[in-house]
Design a protein around this motif. Structure first.
Motif, PDB file in Angstrom:
ATOM      1  N   PHE A   1       1.174  -0.972   0.165  1.00 22.30           N
ATOM      2  CA  PHE A   1      -0.521  -0.386  -0.083  1.00 22.30           C
ATOM      3  C   PHE A   1       0.467   1.019  -0.139  1.00 22.30           C
ATOM      4  CE2 PHE A   1      -3.239  -3.123   1.858  1.00 22.30           C
ATOM      5  CZ  PHE A   1      -4.300  -2.988   0.434  1.00 22.30           C
ATOM      6  N   ASP A   2       2.439   1.204  -0.106  1.00 25.58           N
ATOM      7  CA  ASP A   2       2.972   2.458  -0.392  1.00 25.58           C
ATOM      8  C   ASP A   2       2.862   3.129  -1.236  1.00 25.58           C
ATOM      9  OD1 ASP A   2       4.279   1.630   2.717  1.00 25.58           O
ATOM     10  OD2 ASP A   2       5.520   0.357   1.630  1.00 25.58           O
ATOM     11  N   ARG A   3       3.777   4.212  -1.563  1.00 24.72           N
ATOM     12  CA  ARG A   3       4.308   4.775  -2.641  1.00 24.72           C
ATOM     13  C   ARG A   3       5.154   3.853  -2.888  1.00 24.72           C
ATOM     14  NH1 ARG A   3       2.766   9.877  -0.148  1.00 24.72           N
ATOM     15  NH2 ARG A   3       0.820  10.513  -1.073  1.00 24.72           N
ATOM     16  N   PRO A   4       6.089   4.210  -4.346  1.00 27.30           N
ATOM     17  CA  PRO A   4       6.601   3.453  -5.240  1.00 27.30           C
ATOM     18  C   PRO A   4       8.157   3.657  -4.023  1.00 27.30           C
ATOM     19  CG  PRO A   4       5.561   4.721  -7.031  1.00 27.30           C
ATOM     20  CD  PRO A   4       4.973   4.963  -5.131  1.00 27.30           C
ATOM     21  N   GLU A   5       8.579   4.981  -4.023  1.00 28.12           N
ATOM     22  CA  GLU A   5       9.599   5.401  -3.438  1.00 28.12           C
ATOM     23  C   GLU A   5       9.704   4.539  -1.797  1.00 28.12           C
ATOM     24  OE1 GLU A   5       7.613   9.167  -3.183  1.00 28.12           O
ATOM     25  OE2 GLU A   5       7.718   7.439  -5.163  1.00 28.12           O
ATOM     26  N   ALA A   6       8.493   4.462  -0.931  1.00 28.73           N
ATOM     27  CA  ALA A   6       8.926   4.288   0.208  1.00 28.73           C
ATOM     28  C   ALA A   6       9.423   2.075   0.159  1.00 28.73           C
ATOM     29  CB  ALA A   6       6.902   4.346   0.712  1.00 28.73           C
ATOM     30  N   ALA A   7       8.279   1.600  -0.886  1.00 25.65           N
ATOM     31  CA  ALA A   7       8.254   0.564  -1.516  1.00 25.65           C
ATOM     32  C   ALA A   7       9.527   0.442  -1.208  1.00 25.65           C
ATOM     33  CB  ALA A   7       7.711   0.181  -2.124  1.00 25.65           C
ATOM     34  N   ARG A   8      10.288   0.695  -2.447  1.00 24.84           N
ATOM     35  CA  ARG A   8      11.549   0.425  -2.967  1.00 24.84           C
ATOM     36  C   ARG A   8      12.614   1.003  -1.900  1.00 24.84           C
ATOM     37  NH1 ARG A   8      10.263   3.168  -7.439  1.00 24.84           N
ATOM     38  NH2 ARG A   8       9.691   1.873  -9.485  1.00 24.84           N
ATOM     39  N   ALA A   9      12.522   1.723  -0.772  1.00 24.87           N
ATOM     40  CA  ALA A   9      13.762   1.454   0.638  1.00 24.87           C
ATOM     41  C   ALA A   9      13.382   0.671   1.220  1.00 24.87           C
ATOM     42  CB  ALA A   9      13.331   3.009   1.084  1.00 24.87           C
ATOM     43  N   TYR A  10      11.897   0.680   1.556  1.00 22.41           N
ATOM     44  CA  TYR A  10      11.902  -0.488   2.389  1.00 22.41           C
ATOM     45  C   TYR A  10      12.538  -2.153   2.398  1.00 22.41           C
ATOM     46  CZ  TYR A  10       9.515  -3.853   5.302  1.00 22.41           C
ATOM     47  OH  TYR A  10       8.836  -5.642   6.489  1.00 22.41           O
ATOM     48  N   LEU A  11      12.889  -2.239   0.630  1.00 25.83           N
ATOM     49  CA  LEU A  11      12.936  -3.515  -0.145  1.00 25.83           C
ATOM     50  C   LEU A  11      13.988  -3.372   0.251  1.00 25.83           C
ATOM     51  CD1 LEU A  11      10.733  -3.762  -2.702  1.00 25.83           C
ATOM     52  CD2 LEU A  11      10.228  -5.419  -1.320  1.00 25.83           C
ATOM     53  N   ARG A  12      15.403  -2.098   0.194  1.00 31.89           N
ATOM     54  CA  ARG A  12      16.645  -2.508  -0.219  1.00 31.89           C
ATOM     55  C   ARG A  12      17.096  -2.362   0.886  1.00 31.89           C
ATOM     56  NH1 ARG A  12      16.047   1.557  -3.600  1.00 31.89           N
ATOM     57  NH2 ARG A  12      15.968   3.273  -1.924  1.00 31.89           N
ATOM     58  N   GLN A  13      16.741  -1.557   2.281  1.00 29.74           N
ATOM     59  CA  GLN A  13      16.708  -2.096   3.614  1.00 29.74           C
ATOM     60  C   GLN A  13      16.554  -3.341   3.793  1.00 29.74           C
ATOM     61  OE1 GLN A  13      14.219   0.853   5.899  1.00 29.74           O
ATOM     62  NE2 GLN A  13      15.572   0.284   8.006  1.00 29.74           N
ATOM     63  N   ASN A  14      16.072  -3.749   3.703  1.00 28.60           N
ATOM     64  CA  ASN A  14      15.575  -4.920   4.474  1.00 28.60           C
ATOM     65  C   ASN A  14      16.342  -6.184   3.118  1.00 28.60           C
ATOM     66  OD1 ASN A  14      13.789  -4.759   6.631  1.00 28.60           O
ATOM     67  ND2 ASN A  14      12.711  -3.472   5.676  1.00 28.60           N
ATOM     68  N   GLN A  15      16.718  -6.035   2.125  1.00 36.64           N
ATOM     69  CA  GLN A  15      17.195  -6.633   1.219  1.00 36.64           C
ATOM     70  C   GLN A  15      16.168  -8.227   0.825  1.00 36.64           C
ATOM     71  OE1 GLN A  15      21.039  -8.591   3.261  1.00 36.64           O
ATOM     72  NE2 GLN A  15      21.720  -6.552   3.039  1.00 36.64           N
ATOM     73  N   TYR A  16      15.395  -7.809   0.510  1.00 34.04           N
ATOM     74  CA  TYR A  16      13.654  -8.815   0.687  1.00 34.04           C
ATOM     75  C   TYR A  16      13.906  -8.744  -1.134  1.00 34.04           C
ATOM     76  CZ  TYR A  16      11.569  -7.811   4.389  1.00 34.04           C
ATOM     77  OH  TYR A  16      12.384  -8.179   6.582  1.00 34.04           O
ATOM     78  N   ASP A  17      13.913  -9.948  -2.039  1.00 32.83           N
ATOM     79  CA  ASP A  17      13.592 -10.051  -3.683  1.00 32.83           C
ATOM     80  C   ASP A  17      12.792 -10.311  -3.494  1.00 32.83           C
ATOM     81  OD1 ASP A  17      14.248 -12.708  -2.436  1.00 32.83           O
ATOM     82  OD2 ASP A  17      16.414 -12.696  -4.104  1.00 32.83           O
ATOM     83  N   PHE A  18      11.027 -10.178  -2.747  1.00 30.17           N
ATOM     84  CA  PHE A  18      10.075 -10.657  -3.218  1.00 30.17           C
ATOM     85  C   PHE A  18       9.275  -9.893  -4.264  1.00 30.17           C
ATOM     86  CE2 PHE A  18       9.517 -10.053   1.273  1.00 30.17           C
ATOM     87  CZ  PHE A  18       8.740  -8.506   0.984  1.00 30.17           C
TER      88      PHE A  18
END
Length: 178
Positions: free
Chosen positions: A106-123
């Motif tokens: 439900f995030d904005r693109p920038e917030a989702a990308r930052a979250y994925l990068r910070q947590n090293q998620y690749d799903f």
């Protein structure tokens, strides 16, 4: 200003006062939310491909004969922050199996990308959560985990955070025949 109007404004109700006359229009009615699917019903995925955060498109029609675990989340949700490491583990465990892990933020693109990068998620992540969520639930709860079996039928809608072992157990849907 009249005494009664001043009292309403002081009470915070000034926004309820509308000017009289023909310019007043009723607010448009919100369309009713569609009824979510019941357990065992066939999921009719949207015909158009889903745009994923990485720029690729996912044709949901191509998911036939695969189980799908769809997780709705947001980076600002504390329960999602504890839930998503388990989703990542499931995503890795599902590699090469007939199970697809897909998430909808439900995030904005920038917030989702930052979250994925910070947590090293690749799903895989789509930002089309608002379009997909009403198919499965009328509840506004995060995270929300949805399981569709290999035959395309809704098996589970699980509101809230799950324990690691419960998320890991969702891999069993890959082994069930379509």
């Amino acid at each position: 200003m009249s005494e009664s109007r001043r009292r309403l404004l002081q009470a915070g109700l000034g926004s309820l006062l509308l000017p009289a006359g023909p310019q007043v229009q009723a607010a448009p009615a919100t369309p009713p939310r569609p009824e979510p699917l019941a357990r065992g019903e066939r999921v009719h995925w949207p015909q158009q491909p889903l745009a994923l955060l990485d720029g690729s498109l996912l044709d949901l029609q191509a998911l036939r004969d695969q189980a799908v675990v769809l997780v709705f989340w947001a980076s600002y949700c504390p329960f999602c922050r504890r839930h998503n490491p388990n989703v990542q583990a499931l995503h890795r465990a599902a590699a090469g199996k007939p199970l697809r892990v897909l998430t909808a933020s439900f995030d904005r693109p920038e917030a989702a990308r930052a979250y994925l990068r910070q947590n090293q998620y690749d799903f895989p992540v789509t930002l089309e959560a608002k379009r997909l969520a009403p198919l499965f639930s009328t509840r506004d709860v995060l995270p929300l985990t949805v399981v569709v079996d290999r035959g395309g039928r809704l098996r589970e809608v699980i509101p809230g955070e799950m324990f690691a072992e419960d998320v890991a157990e969702l891999i069993r849907h890959a082994d069930r025949p379509a």
